[in-house]
Design an enzyme around this catalytic site. Structure first.
Site, PDB file in Angstrom:
ATOM      1  N   LYS A  43       0.830  -1.221   0.000  1.00  0.00           N
ATOM      2  CA  LYS A  43       0.000   0.000   0.000  1.00  0.00           C
ATOM      3  C   LYS A  43       0.862   1.268   0.000  1.00  0.00           C
ATOM      4  O   LYS A  43       0.324   2.372   0.013  1.00  0.00           O
ATOM      5  CB  LYS A  43      -0.924   0.015   1.216  1.00  0.00           C
ATOM      6  CG  LYS A  43      -2.053  -0.994   1.131  1.00  0.00           C
ATOM      7  CD  LYS A  43      -3.152  -0.692   2.137  1.00  0.00           C
ATOM      8  CE  LYS A  43      -4.308  -1.662   1.959  1.00  0.00           C
ATOM      9  NZ  LYS A  43      -5.327  -1.512   2.994  1.00  0.00           N
ATOM     10  N   SER A 130      -8.502   7.318   6.671  1.00  0.00           N
ATOM     11  CA  SER A 130      -7.082   7.698   6.654  1.00  0.00           C
ATOM     12  C   SER A 130      -6.721   8.328   5.317  1.00  0.00           C
ATOM     13  O   SER A 130      -5.952   9.286   5.252  1.00  0.00           O
ATOM     14  CB  SER A 130      -6.199   6.474   6.891  1.00  0.00           C
ATOM     15  OG  SER A 130      -6.428   5.932   8.155  1.00  0.00           O
TER      16      SER A 130
END
Ligand code: ADP
Length: 160
Positions: A43, A130
């Site tokens: 990620k 986030s």
């Protein structure tokens, strides 16, 4: 009586008050909650694992049955090694459900004894993620209502 130990896994890049809302609820329900921060190199997180762990520790300092740990192995293996019996995840909006449903199915396939459980945050955090915090923070928007002051400082320093 056996203790209920919940692992709350995620990338936490960075931890938000939405995550903390879930942890506060869980701290009242379970004997111990482990915030398990996945290294998640795929990620390409904005913050490295050590910083994500430190932000999480600062965010939950007011709670006493919570631990924060980084992990890089399979979640079900990590949970078993920690003696956990519950995988905890947060559900915000309907669109979270499809992914969480798949994930819970896969985790059940891998570890039938681990029970997946879901909690919903207060309304005010249902829109917080986030990824949005990163986007707003990078562009200089005010994220102080959404994250711990250490995270705000990290964004301010990143801009210098
Ligand atoms: P992941 O990369 O595994 O999705 P995240 O750190 O984004 O990791 O999220 C971890 C868990 O917390 C997920 O179950 C996610 O749905 C939940 N979550 C994220 N933001 C919130 C929020 N604002 N309120 C409640 N749960 C949330």
């Amino acid at each position: 009586m056996a203790k209920n130990v919940a692992v709350y896994p995620g990338t936490f890049d960075p931890i938000t008050k939405g995550h903390v809302d879930i942890v506060e609820r869980a701290s009242k329900l379970f004997d111990k909650v482990i915030i398990a921060i996945a290294e998640s190199p795929n990620k390409k997180p904005m913050f490295d694992l050590a910083r994500r762990v430190s932000f999480a520790q600062a965010s939950i300092a007011h709670l006493d049955n919570i631990e924060v740990q980084g992990f890089a192995n399979l979640l079900t293996e990590f949970a078993k090694a920690e003696g956990a019996n519950i995988i905890l995840r947060g559900l915000r909006v309907g669109t979270d459900f499809d992914f969480e449903f798949q994930l819970a199915g896969m985790n059940r396939q891998l570890a039938p004894d681990l029970e997946s459980m879901f909690l919903m945050p207060s309304d005010q955090y249902t829109y917080v993620s986030s990824s949005l915090v990163r986007e707003v923070g990078r562009l200089g928007g005010d994220i102080s209502e959404l994250v711990h002051p250490d995270v705000v400082r990290a964004f301010n320093q990143a801009k210098i």
